[in-house]
Design a protein around this motif. Structure first.
Motif, short mmCIF file in Angstrom:
data_model
loop_
_atom_site.label_atom_id
_atom_site.label_comp_id
_atom_site.label_asym_id
_atom_site.label_seq_id
_atom_site.Cartn_x
_atom_site.Cartn_y
_atom_site.Cartn_z
N ILE A 1 0.73 60.29 37.24
CA ILE A 1 1.27 60.93 38.44
C ILE A 1 2.12 59.91 39.20
CG2 ILE A 1 0.71 62.02 40.65
CD1 ILE A 1 -1.89 62.98 39.47
N ALA A 2 3.31 60.34 39.58
CA ALA A 2 4.19 59.49 40.39
C ALA A 2 4.85 60.37 41.43
CB ALA A 2 5.23 58.79 39.53
N SER B 1 -3.04 51.73 39.28
CA SER B 1 -2.21 52.31 40.34
C SER B 1 -1.29 51.28 40.97
CB SER B 1 -3.10 52.93 41.43
OG SER B 1 -3.89 51.93 42.05
N SER B 2 -0.28 51.78 41.65
CA SER B 2 0.62 50.95 42.43
C SER B 2 1.08 51.76 43.63
CB SER B 2 1.82 50.51 41.60
OG SER B 2 2.73 49.76 42.38
N THR B 3 1.04 51.14 44.81
CA THR B 3 1.42 51.82 46.04
C THR B 3 2.43 50.97 46.80
OG1 THR B 3 -0.78 52.82 46.21
CG2 THR B 3 0.57 52.83 48.19
N ASP B 4 3.45 51.64 47.33
CA ASP B 4 4.49 50.95 48.09
C ASP B 4 4.81 51.80 49.31
OD1 ASP B 4 6.71 49.77 49.17
OD2 ASP B 4 7.81 49.58 47.28
N MET B 5 4.40 51.32 50.48
CA MET B 5 4.68 52.02 51.74
C MET B 5 5.45 51.10 52.66
SD MET B 5 1.14 54.11 52.47
CE MET B 5 0.08 52.71 52.19
N SER B 6 6.58 51.55 53.16
CA SER B 6 7.39 50.73 54.05
C SER B 6 8.00 51.61 55.12
CB SER B 6 8.51 50.02 53.27
OG SER B 6 9.40 50.97 52.70
N ASN C 1 0.17 64.03 49.19
CA ASN C 1 -0.02 62.64 48.76
C ASN C 1 -1.18 62.58 47.78
OD1 ASN C 1 -0.65 59.88 48.53
ND2 ASN C 1 0.11 59.46 50.59
N GLU C 2 -0.87 62.29 46.50
CA GLU C 2 -1.90 62.21 45.47
C GLU C 2 -2.07 60.78 44.97
OE1 GLU C 2 -1.70 65.09 42.39
OE2 GLU C 2 -1.19 66.74 43.74
N ALA C 3 -1.89 59.81 45.89
CA ALA C 3 -2.11 58.42 45.50
C ALA C 3 -3.53 58.24 44.99
CB ALA C 3 -1.84 57.49 46.69
N THR D 1 2.24 55.39 42.07
CA THR D 1 2.06 55.79 40.68
C THR D 1 0.59 55.66 40.32
OG1 THR D 1 2.48 53.55 39.83
CG2 THR D 1 4.37 55.03 40.02
N ASN D 2 0.06 56.60 39.56
CA ASN D 2 -1.31 56.57 39.07
C ASN D 2 -1.31 56.83 37.58
OD1 ASN D 2 -2.80 56.01 41.35
ND2 ASN D 2 -2.89 58.16 42.01
N ASP D 3 -1.74 55.87 36.80
CA ASP D 3 -1.83 55.99 35.35
C ASP D 3 -3.31 56.12 34.97
OD1 ASP D 3 -1.44 55.99 32.67
OD2 ASP D 3 -0.65 53.95 32.53
N TYR D 4 -3.73 57.35 34.66
CA TYR D 4 -5.13 57.64 34.36
C TYR D 4 -5.32 57.52 32.84
CZ TYR D 4 -9.59 60.22 34.55
OH TYR D 4 -10.92 60.60 34.46
N GLN D 5 -6.21 56.59 32.44
CA GLN D 5 -6.40 56.28 31.02
C GLN D 5 -7.88 56.34 30.68
OE1 GLN D 5 -4.91 52.29 30.66
NE2 GLN D 5 -2.85 52.80 31.38
N THR D 6 -8.15 56.48 29.39
CA THR D 6 -9.53 56.32 28.94
C THR D 6 -9.91 54.85 28.99
OG1 THR D 6 -8.93 55.99 26.62
CG2 THR D 6 -9.25 58.27 27.36
N SER D 7 -11.15 54.55 28.82
CA SER D 7 -11.59 53.15 28.85
C SER D 7 -10.90 52.33 27.78
CB SER D 7 -13.11 53.08 28.69
OG SER D 7 -13.75 53.77 29.73
N ALA D 8 -10.49 52.99 26.68
CA ALA D 8 -9.80 52.30 25.60
C ALA D 8 -8.30 52.20 25.83
CB ALA D 8 -10.07 53.02 24.28
#
Length: 803
Positions: free
Chosen positions: A421-422, A365-370, A554-556, A407-414
């Motif tokens: 989601i962004a 994930s990456s979050t940017d709040m300003s 907000n789905e962070a 942004t949330n990049d949901y991946q398998t363990s591999a």
């Protein structure tokens, strides 16, 4: 149409007050007055003579009409001097008295004498020390005042260090301030700002402790103040000076957890004063571990998701301000000030995901709040020869822009992608305010106040370009008030008033107009000049801010989403208080009992979303009542050793709406203990230690476990007390502070465990040159908005919660 009516009402109040208090253009012309300035110098050493006595005598009748003493630069400024011929006499122990002729006219009401040299007498004393010590805590009819400038341990550090020492306040690990277990509005010289609205903790860290004169704790604000929430008001008063020339200060802190810097500069000449300030705060990114668990039940099927992750969270803040202050004469003053502040927090994070006990993947994930905020105000004040009479008109613009990207990049363990989601949300807040106030003292013991105010707010939230998911919210408030204060007897004082507020709300083709009346009353009795008893009542309101209203989804944290509620109603509270304070041989005891009943209380609630996720939002969950007790005590075992304790207790009990299910039904006890020891030693050394204990904190659906943290500081005066250098430590023996919160709703369960990297070491330095001037004027005070205490753009997704 309602905006026009509210504006007309506000202007009508101003013009009516103006008509009752003419400022020229009709009737007798006001008498012009001026000022006389001088600098007293030792004729032999050429050093300034401080505490020299000055008397201004009218030549015609030989009567003294003005006077004072010089400051530590030998300067004096006599105000409100009518045009005439005078004799200025100067005297001080060990010097020959001196008399100077002065003549002022209507055309030239000011007279600058420049340097005046005094000659020592033959029996000059080797050294004269003049010492004046102000009480650290003062008890006034409607507030408690902590005089920070009288506490030597406040040298160095920032406003957060000062707030921990203020009676009745509690400060958490992030620097957020509470009063009696409730959020509180923080003002600077009576003025709110977008900076404080976005993050009280960050704003306090950028105010050097050396700049604070006093802190006022107003538990029962009079009708003069906006009908702010149940917690009360904290007003930070900065130091001011009439010193001519250029002066300023530099403050810097470098440490293992955060760094900060502040620079202040003031230039004053005659009637004009210009001041500017720059500040910054930078927090190092450090690893925070967050364990987040969501458990939902739907159709008799339970889903249990566990997130265990690490994030690097960074916080940055910058601010700058410019102010002008000009006295046309002794009675007319105009001032303006603009301040811009920008905050940023966010960073990357990674967490492992388990579903029903089986590892199912990971999230990168990456979050940017300003957010950026601009506050600009313009103030005009008129006074008269009558002591205490004052009329003022003020205008203020506040504009803020908040950005929330994730942004949330949901991946398998591999590493195989599962979902991505962004989202981007931009919120803008604009506020325009016009205000007028009039104060008239009928006598030394009877004072009347009246005024009016109009506030126009617009909140807009855009969820993304080219979409229809926009939120446009208008809130307009018109208010009028009057108060009166007088002595019932020689020892019993009364101050009471009433405030009326009309609110018009318009959003999404929905309207909500309402009118409220807010009475307030205080009785205060003094016993033997050292003990004071108080009995007070008031009614308050607190309206939700953008963080509460914004319907942006907000789905962070994609397993636990957050969304505001634009349909929230304002909180309404009735407050009663009985207070006791006394001074015993230098020791201070301040105690109070209070009762608070709040309708339409706003709290966070969890629901099962249609998608099967947990949805966190805000709701008016019901009515709460709270009984509480505060005790502040300060004791000096020896003159340079101070022991201080602050104890706060309050109950939590809610009569909730039947459509909400919660885990906390019944009565619960919240408490906060603060203990401090401070020692002063020869050579300008100061040493202090403190500890804070917070009990579990309850809402209807949640419980946050208790926590304890501690710290200390050693400081040394340098450069002839013009500077300080010190070392601060916080939780030196343990890196992380474990904070656990459990929330349980209808068919859902949520737990959050944050391992917060609290341990820190820091070196601070402060230096002041000349004298600082902070102009303390009557400012607009918009105190009615309920702020999100997380101060991180809503819930922030639950992962990577901050530094």
């Amino acid at each position: 149409m309602k905006k026009i009516l509210l504006l007309c009402a506000g202007l009508l109040i101003m013009f009516n007050a103006h008509a009752q208090f003419p400022m020229g253009g009709g009737g007798a012309a006001p008498k012009v007055t001026g000022r006389i300035t001088a600098t007293i110098i030792d004729s032999l050493t050429k050093q300034p003579v401080d505490y020299a006595t000055i008397s201004l005598v009218k030549v015609k009748d030989n009567k003294t009409v003005n006077g004072g003493v010089t400051d530590d630069k030998g300067k004096i400024s006599l105000q409100n001097v009518a045009a005439d011929e005078y004799k200025l006499t100067i005297g001080f122990i060990g010097y020959k008295s001196k008399t100077v002729s002065v003549k002022t006219t209507l055309q030239k009401p000011d007279f600058a004498l420049g340097n005046i040299f005094l000659s020592p007498t033959s029996n000059t004393l080797n050294e004269v020390n003049v010492v004046g010590q102000k009480a650290v805590v003062e008890n006034k009819i409607d507030r408690l005042v902590y005089n920070a400038e009288a506490d030597a341990t406040n040298a160095g550090g920032d406003a957060t260090d000062v707030m921990r020492k203020v009676p009745m306040l509690s400060v958490d690990i992030n620097g957020n301030v509470q009063l009696r277990g409730s959020s509180v509005r923080v003002l600077i010289n009576g003025k709110p700002s977008g900076t404080m609205a976005n993050s009280v903790a960050d704003a306090l860290k950028m105010i050097p402790a050396d700049q604070i004169k006093s802190v006022e704790v107003i538990t029962n604000p009079s009708a003069k103040y906006d009908a702010e929430g149940s917690g009360g008001i904290i007003n930070i008063i900065t130091k001011k000076s009439n010193a001519e020339g250029v002066s300023g200060s530099v403050n810097a802190t470098a440490g293992t957890r955060q760094n900060s810097g502040a620079f202040n500069l003031t230039a004053k000449t005659g009637r004009l004063s210009v001041n500017t300030a720059l500040g910054t705060q930078l927090a190092y990114p450090q690893e925070s571990r967050v364990v987040f668990r969501n458990k939902t039940t739907a159709n008799n099927v339970t889903t249990d998701i566990l997130q265990d992750g690490i994030s690097d969270w960074t916080r940055e803040a910058y601010n700058g301000s410019l102010g002008l202050d000009y006295d046309f004469n002794a009675y007319n003053n105009i001032s303006t000030n603009a301040k811009y502040t920008r905050f940023y927090n966010g960073g990357p994070g990674t967490s492992g995901i388990s579903t029903n006990g089986v590892a199912s993947g990971k999230i990168v994930s990456s979050t940017d709040m300003s957010n950026g905020n601009l506050d600009w105000n313009m103030d005009y004040k008129l006074t008269t020869k009558k002591q205490g009479e004052e009329f003022s008109i003020s205008g203020q613009l506040t504009a803020g822009k908040n950005t929330n990207e994730f942004t949330n990049d949901y991946q398998t363990s591999a590493g195989t992608p599962i979902s991505y989601i962004a989202s981007n949300n931009v919120g803008e807040n604009k506020e325009y305010t016009a205000q007028t106030d009039y104060v008239y003292p009928f006598s030394k013991t009877v004072t009347f106040e009246a005024g009016g105010k109009a506030i126009f707010r617009n909140i807009q939230s855009q969820y993304g370009a080219g979409t229809n998911q926009d939120f446009d919210y208008d809130q307009n408030v018109g208010a009028a008030y009057s108060t009166i204060a007088f002595n019932l007897t020689k020892k019993i004082q009364f101050k009471g008033g009433v405030r009326g507020e009309y609110t018009a709300i318009n959003f999404s083709n929905s309207k909500n107009d309402y009118f409220n009346v807010f009475p307030s009353a205080i009785l205060s009795q003094t016993i033997n000049g050292k003990t004071t008893l108080k009995l007070a009542y008031n009614r308050r309101v607190q309206r939700p801010s953008l963080a509460y209203l914004n319907p942006f989804r907000n789905e962070a944290n994609q397993f636990s989403v957050f969304q505001g509620n634009p349909g929230l109603k304002p909180e309404l509270s009735d407050n009663m208080e009985f207070g006791y304070s006394t001074y015993i041989k230098g020791s201070i005891i301040n105690a109070s009992l209070f009762y608070r009943n709040t309708k339409n209380i706003i709290e966070t609630v969890n629901k099962n979303d249609v998608s099967g996720k947990i949805l966190s939002t805000f709701e008016n969950v019901g009515t709460t009542q709270s009984f509480g007790f505060n005790l502040f005590a300060s004791y000096n075992p020896v003159p340079k050793w101070t022991l201080m304790s602050n104890i706060a207790l309050n109950t939590y009990e809610i009569n909730s709406r039947p459509d909400f299910k919660g885990m906390n039904e019944g009565t619960f006890l919240n408490y906060n203990f603060f203990m401090r020891s401070a020692n002063s030693f020869k050579g300008g050394w100061n040493l202090e230690f403190f500890g804070v204990v917070n009990s579990p904190r309850y809402t209807y659906q949640s419980k946050t476990e208790p926590m304890f943290f501690y710290g200390g500081a050693v400081k040394k005066d340098i450069f002839k007390k013009q500077g300080t250098i010190g070392l601060n430590v916080l939780n030196p023996f343990k890196r992380d502070l474990h904070i656990e919160t459990v929330t349980q709703g209808d068919n859902n369960y949520q737990s959050q465990n944050i391992y917060y990297p609290l341990r820190s070491f820091g070196l601070n330095f402060s230096y002041k040159f000349g004298k600082l001037k902070f102009t303390e004027k009557k400012k607009i005070k918009n105190d009615d908005i309920k702020q999100d205490q997380n101060q991180q753009g809503g819930q922030g997704g639950g992962m990577g919660q901050g530094k």
